[in-house]
Design a protein around this motif. Sequence first.
Motif, mmCIF file in Angstrom:
data_model
loop_
_atom_site.group_PDB
_atom_site.id
_atom_site.type_symbol
_atom_site.label_atom_id
_atom_site.label_comp_id
_atom_site.label_asym_id
_atom_site.label_seq_id
_atom_site.Cartn_x
_atom_site.Cartn_y
_atom_site.Cartn_z
ATOM 1 N N VAL A 37 -42.815 20.752 33.329
ATOM 2 C CA VAL A 37 -42.860 20.821 31.866
ATOM 3 C C VAL A 37 -44.266 21.213 31.431
ATOM 4 N N ALA A 38 -44.371 21.740 30.241
ATOM 5 C CA ALA A 38 -45.671 22.136 29.702
ATOM 6 C C ALA A 38 -46.431 20.888 29.250
ATOM 7 N N LEU A 39 -47.584 20.685 29.819
ATOM 8 C CA LEU A 39 -48.438 19.556 29.453
ATOM 9 C C LEU A 39 -49.658 20.082 28.708
ATOM 10 N N PRO A 40 -50.268 19.248 27.882
ATOM 11 C CA PRO A 40 -51.485 19.682 27.198
ATOM 12 C C PRO A 40 -52.565 20.086 28.210
ATOM 13 N N ALA A 41 -53.425 20.969 27.800
ATOM 14 C CA ALA A 41 -54.463 21.492 28.694
ATOM 15 C C ALA A 41 -55.378 20.383 29.208
ATOM 16 N N ILE A 42 -55.677 19.404 28.384
ATOM 17 C CA ILE A 42 -56.573 18.325 28.817
ATOM 18 C C ILE A 42 -55.943 17.503 29.943
ATOM 19 N N VAL A 43 -54.640 17.293 29.883
ATOM 20 C CA VAL A 43 -53.947 16.545 30.932
ATOM 21 C C VAL A 43 -53.981 17.320 32.245
ATOM 22 N N THR A 44 -53.764 18.613 32.176
ATOM 23 C CA THR A 44 -53.801 19.451 33.373
ATOM 24 C C THR A 44 -55.209 19.491 33.961
ATOM 25 N N THR A 45 -56.211 19.556 33.113
ATOM 26 C CA THR A 45 -57.596 19.563 33.581
ATOM 27 C C THR A 45 -57.951 18.255 34.265
ATOM 28 N N ILE A 46 -57.599 17.148 33.644
ATOM 29 C CA ILE A 46 -57.892 15.837 34.232
ATOM 30 C C ILE A 46 -57.119 15.657 35.534
ATOM 31 N N ALA A 47 -55.894 16.136 35.593
ATOM 32 C CA ALA A 47 -55.098 16.042 36.814
ATOM 33 C C ALA A 47 -55.745 16.838 37.949
ATOM 34 N N GLY A 48 -56.340 17.971 37.631
ATOM 35 C CA GLY A 48 -57.062 18.750 38.640
ATOM 36 C C GLY A 48 -58.256 17.989 39.175
#
Length: 76
Positions: A37-48
Amino acid sequence: MKLSDRTKKPTPKFFKVLRTIGLTIAGIGGTLVAAPVALPAIVTTIAGYFTVAGGVLSGVSQLTVSDDERALKDEK
């Protein structure tokens, strides 16, 4: 000490726990990065960041060894 020698020695208990925590953090981060699913960019960045930090934590913990003979007897 060579890397091959280091991997053959036992890992202290504390670092085994840290390794498990690192693998868990990396797994959570990897799951969020690969979410369908599409997640907010900040969530994807923190997950990285979680994925990288967890990988580093588990890698360093895996290569930490104990040279103390007393600690080696406690492990067995």
